[in-house]
Scaffold this motif. Structure first.
Motif, PDB file in Angstrom:
ATOM      1  N   ILE A 298       0.669  -0.814  -0.228  1.00  0.00           N
ATOM      2  CA  ILE A 298      -0.087   0.023   0.149  1.00  0.00           C
ATOM      3  C   ILE A 298       1.242   1.509  -0.217  1.00  0.00           C
ATOM      4  O   ILE A 298       0.213   2.343  -0.093  1.00  0.00           O
ATOM      5  CB  ILE A 298      -0.969   0.005   0.695  1.00  0.00           C
ATOM      6  CG1 ILE A 298       0.180   0.056   2.723  1.00  0.00           C
ATOM      7  CG2 ILE A 298      -2.494  -1.195   1.166  1.00  0.00           C
ATOM      8  CD1 ILE A 298      -1.118   0.134   3.772  1.00  0.00           C
ATOM      9  N   GLY A 299       2.071   1.232  -0.024  1.00  0.00           N
ATOM     10  CA  GLY A 299       2.642   2.143  -0.575  1.00  0.00           C
ATOM     11  C   GLY A 299       3.603   2.971   1.068  1.00  0.00           C
ATOM     12  O   GLY A 299       3.804   3.862   0.950  1.00  0.00           O
ATOM     13  N   LEU A 352       0.437  -0.505  11.712  1.00  0.00           N
ATOM     14  CA  LEU A 352       1.716  -1.240  10.579  1.00  0.00           C
ATOM     15  C   LEU A 352       2.956  -0.171  10.725  1.00  0.00           C
ATOM     16  O   LEU A 352       3.230   0.345  11.572  1.00  0.00           O
ATOM     17  CB  LEU A 352       1.370  -0.962   8.921  1.00  0.00           C
ATOM     18  CG  LEU A 352       0.291  -1.506   8.785  1.00  0.00           C
ATOM     19  CD1 LEU A 352      -0.276  -0.977   7.572  1.00  0.00           C
ATOM     20  CD2 LEU A 352       0.208  -3.050   8.814  1.00  0.00           C
ATOM     21  N   ILE A 353       4.009  -0.087   9.499  1.00  0.00           N
ATOM     22  CA  ILE A 353       5.060   0.893   9.704  1.00  0.00           C
ATOM     23  C   ILE A 353       5.567   1.666   8.670  1.00  0.00           C
ATOM     24  O   ILE A 353       5.068   0.872   7.484  1.00  0.00           O
ATOM     25  CB  ILE A 353       6.603  -0.053  10.217  1.00  0.00           C
ATOM     26  CG1 ILE A 353       6.940  -0.906   9.487  1.00  0.00           C
ATOM     27  CG2 ILE A 353       6.295  -0.625  12.099  1.00  0.00           C
ATOM     28  CD1 ILE A 353       8.201  -1.648   9.553  1.00  0.00           C
ATOM     29  N   SER A 354       5.737   2.859   9.337  1.00  0.00           N
ATOM     30  CA  SER A 354       5.940   3.543   7.244  1.00  0.00           C
ATOM     31  C   SER A 354       7.905   3.634   7.301  1.00  0.00           C
ATOM     32  O   SER A 354       7.255   3.847   6.299  1.00  0.00           O
ATOM     33  CB  SER A 354       5.322   4.868   8.076  1.00  0.00           C
ATOM     34  OG  SER A 354       5.669   6.088   8.890  1.00  0.00           O
ATOM     35  N   ASP A 355       8.231   2.900   8.676  1.00  0.00           N
ATOM     36  CA  ASP A 355       9.262   3.585   7.927  1.00  0.00           C
ATOM     37  C   ASP A 355       9.893   2.634   9.491  1.00  0.00           C
ATOM     38  O   ASP A 355       9.854   1.927  10.603  1.00  0.00           O
ATOM     39  CB  ASP A 355      10.630   4.543   8.252  1.00  0.00           C
ATOM     40  CG  ASP A 355      11.613   4.422   8.208  1.00  0.00           C
ATOM     41  OD1 ASP A 355      12.095   3.667   7.936  1.00  0.00           O
ATOM     42  OD2 ASP A 355      12.211   5.635   8.217  1.00  0.00           O
ATOM     43  N   ILE A 356      11.628   1.968   9.538  1.00  0.00           N
ATOM     44  CA  ILE A 356      12.187   0.976  10.463  1.00  0.00           C
ATOM     45  C   ILE A 356      11.737   2.128  11.657  1.00  0.00           C
ATOM     46  O   ILE A 356      12.585   2.587  12.169  1.00  0.00           O
ATOM     47  CB  ILE A 356      13.443   0.504  10.594  1.00  0.00           C
ATOM     48  CG1 ILE A 356      12.695  -0.630   8.774  1.00  0.00           C
ATOM     49  CG2 ILE A 356      13.698  -0.056  10.452  1.00  0.00           C
ATOM     50  CD1 ILE A 356      14.551  -1.298   8.433  1.00  0.00           C
ATOM     51  N   ASP A 361      -0.539   3.947  12.220  1.00  0.00           N
ATOM     52  CA  ASP A 361      -1.822   2.821  12.350  1.00  0.00           C
ATOM     53  C   ASP A 361      -2.897   2.929  10.841  1.00  0.00           C
ATOM     54  O   ASP A 361      -2.843   4.352  10.528  1.00  0.00           O
ATOM     55  CB  ASP A 361      -2.459   3.489  13.984  1.00  0.00           C
ATOM     56  CG  ASP A 361      -1.919   2.843  14.642  1.00  0.00           C
ATOM     57  OD1 ASP A 361      -0.868   2.200  14.434  1.00  0.00           O
ATOM     58  OD2 ASP A 361      -2.176   3.793  15.972  1.00  0.00           O
ATOM     59  N   VAL A 362      -3.663   1.668  10.716  1.00  0.00           N
ATOM     60  CA  VAL A 362      -4.155   2.353   9.787  1.00  0.00           C
ATOM     61  C   VAL A 362      -5.813   1.399  10.800  1.00  0.00           C
ATOM     62  O   VAL A 362      -6.249   1.188  11.728  1.00  0.00           O
ATOM     63  CB  VAL A 362      -4.045   1.195   8.573  1.00  0.00           C
ATOM     64  CG1 VAL A 362      -3.294   1.750   7.718  1.00  0.00           C
ATOM     65  CG2 VAL A 362      -3.979  -0.181   8.850  1.00  0.00           C
ATOM     66  N   HIS A 363      -6.665   2.116  10.126  1.00  0.00           N
ATOM     67  CA  HIS A 363      -8.282   1.825  10.218  1.00  0.00           C
ATOM     68  C   HIS A 363      -8.945   1.368   9.914  1.00  0.00           C
ATOM     69  O   HIS A 363     -10.337   0.421   9.546  1.00  0.00           O
ATOM     70  CB  HIS A 363      -9.030   3.163  11.470  1.00  0.00           C
ATOM     71  CG  HIS A 363      -8.120   3.785  11.943  1.00  0.00           C
ATOM     72  ND1 HIS A 363      -7.793   3.432  12.704  1.00  0.00           N
ATOM     73  CD2 HIS A 363      -7.736   4.630  11.734  1.00  0.00           C
ATOM     74  CE1 HIS A 363      -7.274   4.118  14.109  1.00  0.00           C
ATOM     75  NE2 HIS A 363      -6.888   5.452  12.991  1.00  0.00           N
ATOM     76  N   ARG A 367      -9.144  -6.398   2.495  1.00  0.00           N
ATOM     77  CA  ARG A 367      -8.466  -7.902   2.150  1.00  0.00           C
ATOM     78  C   ARG A 367      -7.978  -8.274   0.784  1.00  0.00           C
ATOM     79  O   ARG A 367      -6.848  -9.401   1.286  1.00  0.00           O
ATOM     80  CB  ARG A 367      -9.761  -8.978   2.201  1.00  0.00           C
ATOM     81  CG  ARG A 367     -10.243  -8.622   3.635  1.00  0.00           C
ATOM     82  CD  ARG A 367     -11.864  -8.881   3.920  1.00  0.00           C
ATOM     83  NE  ARG A 367     -11.886 -10.973   3.739  1.00  0.00           N
ATOM     84  CZ  ARG A 367     -12.157 -11.467   4.577  1.00  0.00           C
ATOM     85  NH1 ARG A 367     -12.155 -11.057   6.027  1.00  0.00           N
ATOM     86  NH2 ARG A 367     -11.811 -12.584   4.616  1.00  0.00           N
ATOM     87  N   GLU A 368      -8.062  -7.609  -0.472  1.00  0.00           N
ATOM     88  CA  GLU A 368      -7.844  -8.878  -1.196  1.00  0.00           C
ATOM     89  C   GLU A 368      -6.473  -8.506  -1.116  1.00  0.00           C
ATOM     90  O   GLU A 368      -4.994  -8.624  -2.145  1.00  0.00           O
ATOM     91  CB  GLU A 368      -8.164  -8.218  -3.037  1.00  0.00           C
ATOM     92  CG  GLU A 368      -9.660  -8.699  -2.877  1.00  0.00           C
ATOM     93  CD  GLU A 368      -9.805  -9.903  -2.809  1.00  0.00           C
ATOM     94  OE1 GLU A 368      -8.869 -10.979  -3.572  1.00  0.00           O
ATOM     95  OE2 GLU A 368     -10.793 -10.645  -2.318  1.00  0.00           O
ATOM     96  N   VAL A 369      -5.791  -7.162  -1.133  1.00  0.00           N
ATOM     97  CA  VAL A 369      -4.454  -6.805  -0.494  1.00  0.00           C
ATOM     98  C   VAL A 369      -3.251  -7.444   0.822  1.00  0.00           C
ATOM     99  O   VAL A 369      -2.461  -7.954  -0.382  1.00  0.00           O
ATOM    100  CB  VAL A 369      -4.134  -5.234  -0.846  1.00  0.00           C
ATOM    101  CG1 VAL A 369      -2.839  -4.985  -0.974  1.00  0.00           C
ATOM    102  CG2 VAL A 369      -4.581  -4.206  -1.482  1.00  0.00           C
ATOM    103  N   MET A 370      -4.028  -8.201   1.017  1.00  0.00           N
ATOM    104  CA  MET A 370      -3.856  -8.800   2.468  1.00  0.00           C
ATOM    105  C   MET A 370      -3.600 -10.287   1.609  1.00  0.00           C
ATOM    106  O   MET A 370      -2.710 -10.851   1.891  1.00  0.00           O
ATOM    107  CB  MET A 370      -4.737  -8.696   3.609  1.00  0.00           C
ATOM    108  CG  MET A 370      -4.114  -9.043   4.760  1.00  0.00           C
ATOM    109  SD  MET A 370      -2.434  -8.816   5.403  1.00  0.00           S
ATOM    110  CE  MET A 370      -3.195  -7.539   6.277  1.00  0.00           C
ATOM    111  N   LYS A 371      -4.052 -10.414   0.628  1.00  0.00           N
ATOM    112  CA  LYS A 371      -4.032 -11.939   0.074  1.00  0.00           C
ATOM    113  C   LYS A 371      -3.075 -12.096  -0.408  1.00  0.00           C
ATOM    114  O   LYS A 371      -2.362 -12.770  -0.495  1.00  0.00           O
ATOM    115  CB  LYS A 371      -5.490 -12.063  -0.536  1.00  0.00           C
ATOM    116  CG  LYS A 371      -6.619 -12.332  -0.358  1.00  0.00           C
ATOM    117  CD  LYS A 371      -7.897 -12.778  -1.137  1.00  0.00           C
ATOM    118  CE  LYS A 371      -8.945 -13.321   0.356  1.00  0.00           C
ATOM    119  NZ  LYS A 371      -9.934 -13.700  -0.672  1.00  0.00           N
ATOM    120  N   LYS A 372      -2.857 -10.746  -1.259  1.00  0.00           N
ATOM    121  CA  LYS A 372      -1.558 -10.484  -2.329  1.00  0.00           C
ATOM    122  C   LYS A 372      -0.232 -10.516  -1.024  1.00  0.00           C
ATOM    123  O   LYS A 372       0.548 -10.786  -1.646  1.00  0.00           O
ATOM    124  CB  LYS A 372      -1.408  -9.388  -2.625  1.00  0.00           C
ATOM    125  CG  LYS A 372      -2.525  -8.862  -4.326  1.00  0.00           C
ATOM    126  CD  LYS A 372      -2.823  -8.132  -5.109  1.00  0.00           C
ATOM    127  CE  LYS A 372      -4.195  -7.775  -5.791  1.00  0.00           C
ATOM    128  NZ  LYS A 372      -3.390  -6.522  -6.389  1.00  0.00           N
TER     129      LYS A 372
END
Length: 386
Positions: A298-299, A352-356, A361-363, A367-372
């Motif tokens: 998701i970038g 999630l993380i946006s950098d190390i 946080d996402v809300h 699901r399709e991206v998670m399957k990928k």
């Protein structure tokens, strides 16, 4: 009409995490000193011991009895009971009942101590039993695995599983003290040695890039059971967890965000789906890498950082593949997202993380991206470790 009566009060909590070796050697006064600091008179003690620990350390029960006899002016050994270890103990309400029965039989009151020695599951289960006995019996945790020493035993939660859901029943009840004894780590199986490192990587990825770099640099030393590297890893990970609990403003998790559960929505579900054949730390490793792959798709992070993170996990020795045999099992895993939201309450919040070293946080989760992302992780897991 009578006016509303309103009351407000605050309760202060304090507990220490101690580090030692050969805790029950008669020349080591640490355990005696902790009890003596509480009350300088005889105090009743009920010991609950993980059966795996008892097997690996056959002299432990005798050592505890000898130690208490040596310091009998402060320590009254009531009983050492050995209980089933591993996640199975959290699925068996009979284990909790056995501890409650012992608390009753040996008159363990709120001025006595339950002392639990074992891995994270036994500590969770025993802590729950102690928390509901007499509305709270004092608890000392002596964790014996990497994961319990650096993560699960240093917090304020206790729990058992129910209705096919991990940690469905539980309490917030801080321990009186936690004691990490390095000697217990020496007898761990290799998978238990490395499993707890996933929690260190978790906290490093969301909070501390420098700590991540340490883990990255020392991945092979950690895999090869270098005690110095492991001791620092445990210390720093536990320190960061305890600081988050105290300074995060939400020690009893009233809100929807739980950064320390990064990677755990999938881990909890995967543990259940494998009937707990996976260790918690092994499942967490898979869950973290899955969410990092999703963050990349998701970038949020670049491919180089994804590969860098994967490489550290693999160099330590983690198998990152997901044992899912069908589309139905994939859907079952993804249902863990809503179960995670239900467990937290409120709006869905996935860290999630946006950098190390930087959490994000996402809300909502696509699901399709998670399957990928699952496909990405399974492909990466087939690659040869450098």
């Amino acid at each position: 009409m009578f006016k509303t009566i309103e009351q407000k009060f605050e309760v202060s909590y304090r507990y220490g995490l101690y580090f030692t070796e050969n805790l029950f050697g008669t020349t080591n006064t640490l355990f005696r000193d902790i009890i003596k600091e509480y009350k300088n008179e005889p105090v009743k003690l009920l010991f609950v011991i993980d059966d795996g620990v008892a097997l690996a350390h056959p002299q432990l029960v005798k050592s505890i009895e000898t130690y208490c006899q040596n310091y009998q002016e402060n320590l009254v050994h009531m009983k050492s009971m050995v209980v089933q270890g591993g996640e199975a103990c959290k699925n068996d309400q009979g284990q909790v009942e056995d501890i409650l029965k012992a608390v009753s039989e040996y008159a363990i009151c709120r001025h006595s101590f339950v002392v639990v020695i074992g891995g994270g599951a036994v500590i969770d289960m025993t802590g729950y039993a102690a928390a509901i006995a007499h509305r709270g019996v004092k608890l000392i945790r002596i964790p014996t695995t990497v994961l319990s020493q650096d993560d699960s035993a240093v917090g304020v939660k206790n729990s058992v599983n129910a209705f096919g859901k991990k940690n469905f029943i539980g309490t917030f009840a801080p321990p009186y003290a936690i004691i990490n004894d390095t000697d217990f780590l020496k007898t761990l199986e290799q998978r238990d040695w490395i499993a707890g490192i996933s929690e260190a990587l978790k906290v490093a990825l969301i909070k501390d890039a420098v700590f991540f770099e340490y883990l990255e640099k020392n991945a092979h030393l950690l895999r090869d059971r270098n005690m110095e590297a492991m001791q620092y890893t445990i210390y720093r990970c536990a320190e960061m967890h305890m600081h988050h609990i105290a300074q995060g403003g939400d020690p009893f998790e009233s809100g929807s965000s739980r950064p320390l559960d990064f990677g755990h929505w999938a881990a909890h579900k995967l543990e259940y789906m494998t009937n707990y054949a996976l260790r918690h730390g092994e499942a967490v490793a898979k869950g973290i890498v899955l969410d990092v792959a999703y963050a990349h798709l998701i970038g949020l992070i670049n491919e180089a950082d994804l590969n860098r993170i994967v490489r550290v996990f693999q160099n330590i020795g983690f198998d990152l593949s997901f044992p899912l045999a069908s589309a139905k099992e994939v859907d079952e895993l993804l249902n863990g997202i809503e179960e995670f939201r239900e467990h937290l309450g409120g709006v869905l919040t996935i860290t999630l993380i946006s950098d190390i070293g930087v959490k994000h946080d996402v809300h909502e989760i696509d699901r399709e991206v998670m399957k990928k992302a699952l496909d990405v992780v399974n492909e990466i897991s087939k690659l040869k470790v450098e």
